[in-house]
Design an enzyme around this catalytic site. Structure first.
Site, PDB file in Angstrom:
ATOM      1  N   LYS A 160      -4.388  -8.550  -4.482  1.00 57.10           N
ATOM      2  CA  LYS A 160      -3.096  -7.851  -4.512  1.00 57.10           C
ATOM      3  C   LYS A 160      -2.853  -7.042  -3.242  1.00 57.10           C
ATOM      4  CE  LYS A 160      -1.122  -3.870  -5.843  1.00 57.10           C
ATOM      5  NZ  LYS A 160       0.028  -3.926  -4.955  1.00 57.10           N
TER       6      LYS A 160
ATOM      7  N   GLY B 264      -7.551   2.274  -0.366  1.00 53.34           N
ATOM      8  CA  GLY B 264      -6.305   3.006  -0.588  1.00 53.34           C
ATOM      9  C   GLY B 264      -6.590   4.485  -0.718  1.00 53.34           C
TER      10      GLY B 264
ATOM     11  N   THR C 264      -7.418   8.238  -2.303  1.00 51.97           N
ATOM     12  CA  THR C 264      -8.449   8.760  -3.197  1.00 51.97           C
ATOM     13  C   THR C 264      -7.909   8.883  -4.622  1.00 51.97           C
ATOM     14  OG1 THR C 264      -9.582   9.857  -1.387  1.00 51.97           O
ATOM     15  CG2 THR C 264      -9.956  10.770  -3.582  1.00 51.97           C
TER      16      THR C 264
ATOM     17  N   GLY D  86      -7.963   5.585  -6.120  1.00 53.40           N
ATOM     18  CA  GLY D  86      -9.388   5.265  -6.287  1.00 53.40           C
ATOM     19  C   GLY D  86      -9.922   5.811  -7.601  1.00 53.40           C
TER      20      GLY D  86
ATOM     21  N   GLU E 219      -4.997  14.953   3.105  1.00 56.62           N
ATOM     22  CA  GLU E 219      -4.634  13.802   3.932  1.00 56.62           C
ATOM     23  C   GLU E 219      -3.113  13.648   3.929  1.00 56.62           C
ATOM     24  OE1 GLU E 219      -5.253   9.701   2.537  1.00 56.62           O
ATOM     25  OE2 GLU E 219      -6.216   9.343   4.469  1.00 56.62           O
TER      26      GLU E 219
END
Ligand code: NAP
Ligand code: MG
Length: 485
Positions: free
Chosen positions: A181, A234, A236, A239, A389
């Site tokens: 994906k 990707g 966090t 995740g 981030e």
């Protein structure tokens, strides 16, 4: 024309979910659309992958034959490089030259992992098991390295062709079948790469491309009972969702390449011109949308003012523009969503009293362009700009006194993806390399990354490694076989 045919093909792919627009981030124009394939299509894709694995058509192919196919993939990527780079730059907004180098690197990943197909080794031991219950036995034990049958590969938009190849090359070398994906924002190059795999000889059903949203089909892949492993790149935050899905479903194995807030340490004795140029470019390249971008620059007091002025000067002189604009060095952010996020952080910084030395605004033109931004005067323990981030062209610069303070500031982060030091004191450089909590450390070099060296995050920047030998091991399980002699 070739671009249009990819867009047409995407539009015609069947789906049952939302229609998702494809936006050119440099112009904000909609260039195409596709339909989320839907959860049933994920089930079908997993079933095809499982059947392909059970048939042995790929995993039981002699290793040297798998190697030839992967090598051909690399060559076909090279043959289609211009087409891929055009699509990549259009879809992700990056300058054509950067897209070209990503595509070239992607081809190398396939050739590198072609080499690993014939080097998947376990261990063998001759063992005398004395002692235990007093029974003396002589055993021969060995390990078999076996691929997972079905792996789920999920990745972001920031380097779509590279992200595709960084996962497909090692998983195919290991012998896995997969459901793949790409990010919803960037489906274009994946479609072409999928065809290249088939043309090179990857059998039907081994790689199954699905298109759609993360919260629909990404979630379905990561919770699917027949997906044995998920390799994710990707944020966090997502995740964590992947880990939760594993815990709540079949405890599939998970590897995660996640976010970062990478520090760059510049000492008084550094070669300052180089350090400023590399730290600045290593922050603003791809508008800060690369996981290993430096986003916190820490500078020893004696050279602090000079470095701040130098980075701000560089920020003001980087030419922003779309892929087709002459001389453009930095492209736009990927989407309106990302633009809103970045501008939100900058507003927050202003409210908190941060000093914006330059930038802090979007450009007065079409496209999601943000002026490269230099921020100082933040409290490292409370500032969201320093800690979170942002994934945009924003750098926070703070001063430090000595090595210990520099390391403490650098390590004051929940992330641990990468770190860089600029100093001409060799001993100090190596001491810092040991002290910094990061998966990649650059000593007088920044953003280093190669298919032959493992890459992964400390702390909340990841689980496991990609690239190098570690990168193929992650797609293999070890079976230990005992034989009584
Ligand atoms: P993201 O929002 O985490 O999305 C990554 C992928 O996951 C996309 O394909 C996304 O689909 C999908 N996804 C979203 N929600 C999901 C769910 N609930 N279950 C399963 N899949 C789901 O990240 P992004 O914004 O695309 O990319 C930027 C992030 O990637 C940054 O944090 C950056 O640091 C990180 N990154 C890390 C590395 C590394 O190697 N460490 C490399 C590159 C990027 P949609 O497209 O629909 O959202
Ligand atoms: Mg997304």
């Amino acid at each position: 024309m070739r671009v249009q045919s990819v867009l047409d093909e995407l539009r015609e792919r069947p789906g049952t979910g939302d229609v998702i627009p494809i936006i050119d981030p440099a112009s904000e124009e909609q260039i195409g659309e596709f339909t989320d394939c839907g959860v049933d299509a994920v089930d079908e894709a997993v079933a095809r992958a499982k059947a392909a694995s059970a048939s042995g058509v790929w995993k039981n192919l002699p290793d040297y034959e798998r190697a030839k196919v992967l090598w051909r993939v690399g060559d076909l990527i090279d043959e289609n490089a211009e087409h891929l780079a055009e699509l990549e730059s259009l879809n992700a907004g990056m300058p054509l030259s950067q897209a070209q180098s990503l595509v070239a690197v992607s081809a190398e990943w396939f050739r590198y992992y072609a080499g690993w197909c014939t080097k998947i080794d376990g261990i063998a031991r001759d063992i005398h098991t004395g002692g235990l219950r007093g029974i003396e036995s002589h055993m021969h034990a060995y390990t078999l390295k076996e691929p997972y049958d079905v792996v789920g590969l999920i990745f972001p938009w920031n380097g779509p062709s590279f992200n595709f190849c960084a996962k497909l090359a090692p998983s195919l070398a290991a012998g896995c079948s997969s459901v793949v994906k790409p990010a919803e924002e960037t489906p274009l190059t994946a479609l072409v790469l999928d065809k290249i795999l088939a043309e090179a000889g990857v059998p039907d059903g081994v790689v199954n491309l699905v298109n759609g949203y993360g919260h629909t089909i990404g979630a379905a892949i990561s919770a699917h009972p027949d997906v044995e492993k998920v390799a994710f790149t990707g944020s966090t935050e997502v995740g964590r969702a992947i880990v939760r899905a594993s815990a709540d479903s079949n405890l599939n194995k998970v590897t995660l390449e996640l976010g970062g807030k990478s520090p760059v340490l510049i000492f008084d004795d550094a070669d300052l011109d180089t350090a400023i140029m590399m730290a600045g470019f290593g922050t603003f390249v791809h508008s800060g949308q690369a996981c290993i971008c430096g986003s916190r620059i820490l500078v020893q007091r004696g050279v602090y003012d000079r470095v701040v002025a130098g980075i701000a000067d560089l920020a003001d002189n980087l030419q922003l523009g779309g892929p087709k604009e002459d001389g453009s060095m930095i492209g736009p952010l990927i989407s309106q969503k990302q633009l809103t996020r970045v501008l939100g952080y900058l507003d927050q910084g202003r409210t908190d009293g941060a000093e914006l030395i330059t930038g802090g605004h979007r450009l007065d033109r079409k496209g999601y362009f943000v002026h490269p931004t230099v921020v100082t005067n933040v409290d490292p323990s409370t500032s969201r700009l320093f800690q979170e981030e942002i994934f945009g062209p924003v750098v926070t610069i703070l001063p430090f006194g000595d090595d210990d303070e520099a390391v403490a500031l650098a390590n004051d982060s929940t992330y641990g993806l990468a770190a860089t030091t600029w100093t001409n004191d060799l001993g100090r450089a190596h001491r810092l390399a040991k002290g910094l909590k990061a998966g990649t450390v650059g000593l007088n070099c920044q953003m280093q990354f190669d298919h032959s060296m493992p890459f992964g995050g400390y702390k909340q920047s990841g689980w496991g490694y990609e690239a190098g030998k570690a990168g193929i091991e992650t797609y293999l399980q070890s079976k230990i076989v005992w034989a009584k002699m």
